[in-house]
Design a protein around this motif. Structure first.
Motif, PDB file in Angstrom:
ATOM      1  N   VAL A  26       0.840  -1.196   0.000  1.00  0.00           N
ATOM      2  CA  VAL A  26       0.000   0.000   0.000  1.00  0.00           C
ATOM      3  C   VAL A  26       0.874   1.245   0.000  1.00  0.00           C
ATOM      4  O   VAL A  26       2.014   1.218   0.458  1.00  0.00           O
ATOM      5  N   ASP A  27       0.316   2.329  -0.530  1.00  0.00           N
ATOM      6  CA  ASP A  27       1.041   3.598  -0.542  1.00  0.00           C
ATOM      7  C   ASP A  27       0.492   4.510   0.551  1.00  0.00           C
ATOM      8  O   ASP A  27      -0.227   4.059   1.434  1.00  0.00           O
ATOM      9  N   SER A  28       0.816   5.782   0.477  1.00  0.00           N
ATOM     10  CA  SER A  28       0.423   6.692   1.565  1.00  0.00           C
ATOM     11  C   SER A  28      -1.001   7.169   1.440  1.00  0.00           C
ATOM     12  O   SER A  28      -1.412   8.037   2.203  1.00  0.00           O
ATOM     13  N   PHE A  29      -1.755   6.666   0.472  1.00  0.00           N
ATOM     14  CA  PHE A  29      -3.089   7.215   0.231  1.00  0.00           C
ATOM     15  C   PHE A  29      -4.159   6.235   0.683  1.00  0.00           C
ATOM     16  O   PHE A  29      -3.964   5.027   0.705  1.00  0.00           O
ATOM     17  N   ALA A  30      -5.321   6.798   1.026  1.00  0.00           N
ATOM     18  CA  ALA A  30      -6.402   6.019   1.607  1.00  0.00           C
ATOM     19  C   ALA A  30      -6.822   4.890   0.675  1.00  0.00           C
ATOM     20  O   ALA A  30      -6.756   5.020  -0.546  1.00  0.00           O
ATOM     21  N   ALA A  31      -7.254   3.760   1.275  1.00  0.00           N
ATOM     22  CA  ALA A  31      -7.721   2.656   0.454  1.00  0.00           C
ATOM     23  C   ALA A  31      -8.915   3.100  -0.375  1.00  0.00           C
ATOM     24  O   ALA A  31      -9.013   2.811  -1.559  1.00  0.00           O
ATOM     25  N   GLN A  32      -9.840   3.786   0.279  1.00  0.00           N
ATOM     26  CA  GLN A  32     -11.000   4.289  -0.441  1.00  0.00           C
ATOM     27  C   GLN A  32     -11.385   5.605   0.227  1.00  0.00           C
ATOM     28  O   GLN A  32     -11.780   5.615   1.392  1.00  0.00           O
ATOM     29  N   ALA A  33     -11.266   6.684  -0.519  1.00  0.00           N
ATOM     30  CA  ALA A  33     -11.416   7.990   0.114  1.00  0.00           C
ATOM     31  C   ALA A  33     -12.828   8.201   0.627  1.00  0.00           C
ATOM     32  O   ALA A  33     -13.041   8.923   1.596  1.00  0.00           O
ATOM     33  N   GLN A  46     -12.483  -0.999   6.349  1.00  0.00           N
ATOM     34  CA  GLN A  46     -11.765  -2.265   6.553  1.00  0.00           C
ATOM     35  C   GLN A  46     -11.917  -3.178   5.350  1.00  0.00           C
ATOM     36  O   GLN A  46     -10.953  -3.829   4.921  1.00  0.00           O
ATOM     37  N   ALA A  47     -13.138  -3.197   4.794  1.00  0.00           N
ATOM     38  CA  ALA A  47     -13.353  -4.039   3.621  1.00  0.00           C
ATOM     39  C   ALA A  47     -12.491  -3.581   2.448  1.00  0.00           C
ATOM     40  O   ALA A  47     -11.910  -4.398   1.720  1.00  0.00           O
ATOM     41  N   ALA A  48     -12.386  -2.246   2.297  1.00  0.00           N
ATOM     42  CA  ALA A  48     -11.581  -1.723   1.192  1.00  0.00           C
ATOM     43  C   ALA A  48     -10.117  -2.076   1.377  1.00  0.00           C
ATOM     44  O   ALA A  48      -9.422  -2.455   0.426  1.00  0.00           O
ATOM     45  N   VAL A  49      -9.645  -1.983   2.636  1.00  0.00           N
ATOM     46  CA  VAL A  49      -8.244  -2.328   2.901  1.00  0.00           C
ATOM     47  C   VAL A  49      -8.017  -3.806   2.625  1.00  0.00           C
ATOM     48  O   VAL A  49      -7.027  -4.204   2.008  1.00  0.00           O
ATOM     49  N   LYS A  50      -8.980  -4.611   3.075  1.00  0.00           N
ATOM     50  CA  LYS A  50      -8.836  -6.051   2.907  1.00  0.00           C
ATOM     51  C   LYS A  50      -8.815  -6.429   1.423  1.00  0.00           C
ATOM     52  O   LYS A  50      -8.064  -7.302   0.996  1.00  0.00           O
ATOM     53  N   ALA A  51      -9.643  -5.737   0.646  1.00  0.00           N
ATOM     54  CA  ALA A  51      -9.686  -6.034  -0.784  1.00  0.00           C
ATOM     55  C   ALA A  51      -8.465  -5.495  -1.520  1.00  0.00           C
ATOM     56  O   ALA A  51      -8.286  -5.763  -2.706  1.00  0.00           O
ATOM     57  N   GLY A  52      -7.620  -4.724  -0.798  1.00  0.00           N
ATOM     58  CA  GLY A  52      -6.394  -4.234  -1.428  1.00  0.00           C
ATOM     59  C   GLY A  52      -6.616  -3.053  -2.341  1.00  0.00           C
ATOM     60  O   GLY A  52      -5.833  -2.833  -3.264  1.00  0.00           O
ATOM     61  N   PHE A  53      -7.680  -2.259  -2.066  1.00  0.00           N
ATOM     62  CA  PHE A  53      -7.896  -1.080  -2.915  1.00  0.00           C
ATOM     63  C   PHE A  53      -6.800  -0.048  -2.649  1.00  0.00           C
ATOM     64  O   PHE A  53      -6.282   0.056  -1.540  1.00  0.00           O
ATOM     65  N   THR A  54      -6.476   0.696  -3.668  1.00  0.00           N
ATOM     66  CA  THR A  54      -5.622   1.876  -3.481  1.00  0.00           C
ATOM     67  C   THR A  54      -6.203   2.999  -4.317  1.00  0.00           C
ATOM     68  O   THR A  54      -6.858   2.759  -5.320  1.00  0.00           O
TER      69      THR A  54
END
Lengths: 551, 99
Positions: free
Chosen positions: A135-142, A152-160
């Protein structure tokens, strides 16, 4: 009135003279290519967001953005080599854009800054992997509420948020046009084009999202407030001169306007409109620059925004805004210099002293760098006041030198981390030199450059600016500048002492090992800082060749 | 009617907007006041256009409207995301970063 006569009010007989053809505007696409390439790439970036599968978006966006920024830089170099910076300097796009030395120099600087900022934007090894995804410095899902299940779901799904790359390109495109705008309308549109993406980028931090959103709201509300002032200033200047073109306004200011149609002659030339309009317009630009009384947003936004964005914003916005300010004061309002110089004197003095003095009390490294950037805005304003060719070239050189130092310094800030993300509190930086001598040494180089110690770019830049200001008759300003440099040096040195001469705390932060992207960004910062410090002559010559505006 | 009166109205609207930005607490209301300021600018542009007898000001008014619309998109996105995470759009509540 007969029926036929009424009818003729809104129709015309087919036999009457045909409507004269409207001439198509003549656009010099080749000379505008730097901005056009970046805008085009940004639009393609939006399409990538829409159509490319999520897995490959990051790579596609990185590649596209890097190629676009490099190609635009090559276009700037080609234009400069072709003589557009010196002998062939002229006004393109029907009077809307000036292609001349300062604009090419600043565009080149902004593109390089954008490219290096892109590297820090794309860094994916600093944050620990989330569910096996880098992951980078930006929110998984703004759009997801911080701490919520959807996040949490967005992080788990690996969104960037790969939208940051097109946003970066749009901001760069606006910044390319801002310093080369040759009428007030283009100036205003460019101002908004680069501001709006920055407001959004500020809100996108992965860690400390509440602070990030707060920074975005503050930046947005204050920025929109300032741009409303800018716009009203533009309206008043239009009322004064009957045109928004820089050349016409400066002619009306000088009283050398050649041909005026009678309707205009009665209404233009009202000095109250000129003075109030200038004040409001300059106010808007000083806000973007971050000069004291208009600096209130700087520390909060710099602290809250994701650090790569802060670095980009601190470096590139200053370059673009000072370029526009220079062009406005030197091309449009030289006839008014006896009015604006005293005001700028005051602003420069309180900016230098205010930034340096308030920085002493800061305990957060990002806020400290924010106040230091305010102080630097004051130093650059001292060069602006010179109203000479040396003034322009010294400001250009200072902007180039300062922007790389800033980018490098903020890139180092992203490396020092603890469990909560970046460890920005100064107490956590104690003893960093013992744990990671290399990182601390690199940061010390940047701090010395900020302080203006010889053999760094900061010294060469400050020397050039103060020399130009002294020759322009602003000796008291230079004295105050040197005093506030000394004050500023105190807190830079204090950080260095903290890093090298105090015991590391047991629960202190760790230094993350970056990928080649951030390493390149920091290395570029160090190289430019040292090269511009040890052998500045070539670049000073370049800036002095570029220091002539086209009218 | 003398078109200068419209300039006074524009200045008045701009001042009302600026005062609203400074004294109101709700981010949405602050933002509406900023829009009022932009509209005051538009009125000034159109009036000057009428006084000068050229069309530049009217064209600029269209650009201002487009810019204002873009600003609404960005601004509401930011304000709504702030409201959803804090359940308040008060600009006084947003004070995590104070000296």
């Amino acid at each position: 009135m007969s029926a036929a006569a009424v009818h003729s009010l809104w129709t015309t007989a087919a036999t009457a003279a045909p409507i004269a053809k409207i001439d198509a505007p003549k656009i010099e696409y080749g000379q505008l290519s730097p901005s056009l390439i970046v805008v085009g790439a940004a639009l393609v970036g939006v399409l990538i967001e829409a159509f490319v599968p999520r897995r490959s978006r990051y790579y596609a966006q990185m590649l596209l953005s890097a190629v676009a920024l490099a190609a635009a830089f090559a276009a700037v170099v080609a234009l400069a080599a072709d003589g557009y910076g010196t002998t062939k300097a002229h006004i393109a796009a029907m009077g809307a854009i000036a292609v001349d030395g300062p604009s090419l120099f600043l565009q080149g600087t902004i593109l390089l800054v954008g490219l290096i900022a892109l590297f820090t934007f794309g860094e994916r090894r600093l944050d620990p992997e989330a569910h096996g995804n880098r992951v980078d410095s930006f929110a998984a899902q703004a759009a997801a509420v911080p701490g919520s299940e959807s996040e949490q779901a967005a992080v788990k799904a690996g969104f960037t948020t790969t939208e940051v790359f097109p946003l970066l390109l749009f901001a760069v495109a606006g910044m390319l046009i801002f310093p080369s705008a040759n009428d007030l309308l283009t100036l205003f549109v460019a101002l908004e084009v680069f501001s709006l993406p920055l407001y959004l980028l500020c809100a996108l931090a992965r860690r400390k999202r509440l602070m990030s959103q707060e920074a975005a709201v503050k930046y947005f509300l204050l920025g929109a407030f300032a741009s409303a002032f800018t716009l009203f200033g533009i309206a008043l200047l239009y009322g004064y001169a009957g045109s928004v073109s820089y050349a016409t306004i400066s002619q009306v200011v000088d009283g050398t306007v050649t041909s005026v149609d009678p309707a205009l002659a009665d209404t233009m030339g009202n000095d109250a409109l000129l003075l109030i309009g200038t004040a409001m317009l300059v106010m808007g630009l000083l806000f973007k620059v971050g000069a004291v009384p208009f600096h209130m947003w700087t520390p909060d936004v710099y602290q809250g925004a994701p650090t790569p964005v802060t670095g980009f914003m601190a470096a590139a916005t200053k370059v673009a805004a000072f370029g526009a300010l220079l062009r406005l004061l030197y091309v449009v309002l030289p006839g008014l210099r006896w009015d604006w110089r005293p005001v700028m004197w005051g602003v420069a003095i309180i900016t230098m002293l205010g930034g340096a003095i308030v920085a002493i009390t800061q305990t957060d490294i990002k806020r400290l760098l924010a106040y230091s950037s305010i102080a630097h805005a004051g130093f650059i304003l001292a060069g602006v006041i010179a109203t000479s060719k040396d003034g322009v070239s010294s400001v250009l050189f200072y902007l180039a030198a300062y922007s790389f130092v800033t980018l490098g310094a903020f890139a180092v800030v992203t490396l020092v981390r603890d469990a909560g993300g970046e460890a920005t509190h100064l107490s956590k930086w104690a003893g960093l030199g013992r744990r990671s001598p290399l990182v601390a040494a690199v940061f010390a180089v940047f701090l010395l450059a900020f302080a203006g110690i010889p053999l760094t770019s900061g010294f060469a830049g400050k020397f050039a600016v103060f020399k130009a200001a002294a020759e322009g008759g602003a000796v008291p300003l230079v004295v105050i500048g040197v005093i506030s440099s000394a004050i500023a040096a105190f807190f830079y040195i204090r950080v260095i002492v903290l890093m090298f001469f105090s015991e590391p705390r047991p629960e202190g932060p760790t230094v993350a090992v970056p990928s080649p992207l951030t390493t390149t960004a920091i290395a570029m910062g160090v190289v430019v800082t040292l090269v511009l410090g040890v052998a500045p002559q070539y670049f000073l010559n370049l800036a002095s060749q570029a220091g002539v505006f086209v009218r | 009617m003398n078109p200068v009166n419209y300039l006074y109205l524009a200045a008045l609207l701009f001042t009302i907007g600026a005062t609203g930005v400074l004294i109101r607490r709700n981010a949405i209301v602050v933002f509406m006041c900023i829009e009022l300021m932009l509209n005051a600018c538009n009125l000034a542009f159109v009036t000057f256009s009428r006084m000068h007898g050229n069309l530049d000001g009217q064209v600029i008014a269209f650009f201002t409207m487009v810019v204002a619309a873009a600003e609404v998109v960005v601004g509401l996105a930011i304000i709504v995301s702030l409201f959803r995470s804090r359940h308040s759009a008060s600009v006084d509540d947003a004070s995590l970063m104070k000296l």
